[in-house]
Design a protein around this motif. Sequence first.
Motif, short mmCIF file in Angstrom:
data_model
loop_
_atom_site.label_atom_id
_atom_site.label_comp_id
_atom_site.label_asym_id
_atom_site.label_seq_id
_atom_site.Cartn_x
_atom_site.Cartn_y
_atom_site.Cartn_z
N LYS A 113 119.92 99.53 12.77
CA LYS A 113 120.16 98.19 13.29
C LYS A 113 119.57 97.18 12.31
O LYS A 113 118.42 97.28 11.93
CB LYS A 113 119.53 98.02 14.67
CG LYS A 113 119.83 96.68 15.29
CD LYS A 113 119.25 96.60 16.69
CE LYS A 113 119.54 95.22 17.27
NZ LYS A 113 118.98 95.06 18.60
N ARG A 114 120.39 96.19 11.93
CA ARG A 114 119.95 95.17 10.99
C ARG A 114 119.32 94.00 11.75
O ARG A 114 119.70 93.67 12.86
CB ARG A 114 121.14 94.64 10.16
CG ARG A 114 121.73 95.70 9.27
CD ARG A 114 122.89 95.15 8.47
NE ARG A 114 122.46 94.40 7.31
CZ ARG A 114 122.15 94.92 6.13
NH1 ARG A 114 122.18 96.22 5.96
NH2 ARG A 114 121.81 94.16 5.13
N GLY A 115 118.38 93.36 11.09
CA GLY A 115 117.77 92.15 11.62
C GLY A 115 118.42 90.92 10.99
O GLY A 115 119.51 91.03 10.41
N ARG A 116 117.75 89.78 11.08
CA ARG A 116 118.27 88.53 10.50
C ARG A 116 118.13 88.56 8.97
O ARG A 116 117.03 88.61 8.47
CB ARG A 116 117.51 87.34 11.05
CG ARG A 116 117.84 87.04 12.49
CD ARG A 116 117.07 85.87 13.06
NE ARG A 116 116.97 84.77 12.11
CZ ARG A 116 116.00 83.85 12.14
NH1 ARG A 116 115.08 83.91 13.06
NH2 ARG A 116 115.99 82.89 11.26
N GLU A 117 119.24 88.53 8.28
CA GLU A 117 119.23 88.54 6.82
C GLU A 117 118.77 87.21 6.26
O GLU A 117 118.13 87.16 5.22
CB GLU A 117 120.61 88.90 6.28
CG GLU A 117 121.01 90.31 6.61
CD GLU A 117 122.37 90.70 6.05
OE1 GLU A 117 122.87 90.00 5.12
OE2 GLU A 117 122.91 91.70 6.50
N PHE A 118 119.08 86.12 6.93
CA PHE A 118 118.72 84.78 6.49
C PHE A 118 117.61 84.25 7.38
O PHE A 118 117.73 84.24 8.61
CB PHE A 118 119.93 83.84 6.55
CG PHE A 118 119.61 82.45 6.08
CD1 PHE A 118 119.65 82.14 4.73
CD2 PHE A 118 119.24 81.46 6.97
CE1 PHE A 118 119.36 80.86 4.27
CE2 PHE A 118 118.93 80.18 6.53
CZ PHE A 118 119.00 79.89 5.19
N VAL A 119 116.50 83.84 6.75
CA VAL A 119 115.38 83.25 7.50
C VAL A 119 115.08 81.89 6.92
O VAL A 119 115.12 81.68 5.72
CB VAL A 119 114.13 84.15 7.46
CG1 VAL A 119 114.37 85.43 8.25
CG2 VAL A 119 113.71 84.48 6.04
N ALA A 120 114.79 80.94 7.80
CA ALA A 120 114.52 79.58 7.34
C ALA A 120 113.06 79.19 7.53
O ALA A 120 112.65 78.14 7.07
CB ALA A 120 115.41 78.59 8.08
N ASN A 121 112.30 79.95 8.25
CA ASN A 121 110.87 79.67 8.40
C ASN A 121 110.15 80.91 8.84
O ASN A 121 110.66 81.92 9.07
CB ASN A 121 110.61 78.55 9.40
CG ASN A 121 111.27 78.75 10.74
OD1 ASN A 121 111.59 79.88 11.12
ND2 ASN A 121 111.47 77.69 11.46
#
Length: 105
Positions: free
Chosen positions: A97-105
Amino acid sequence: YFMAQCYDVMLNPDEYADKLVKLQGMYIEEEDYRGIYRRTPGCCGDDGSIGFKIVFDGAPPKNDDWIEVVGSVVISEDENAYDYIYLKLESITVMSKRGREFVAN
């Protein structure tokens, strides 16, 4: 909290030296570099990334596999006398299961 954890380790490396951290992110391998990262905002939009170089024994995952790593924070010095930080892994696991590839903070 991936971005916050990475920044905290980078800004306070002595507090993390030889301690274990656990992170999930994407695997990357290029030339002599293996790492874990996630995409972030950058100078020209969403073109940045944050993560760590990782050092481990064994077969590597595929580029962009979602991985979980557990490793010690190591502070090293390169030939130009600049400190750099990497993770010496105790384990690396490819996650289904993949998590959030893009993080902003």
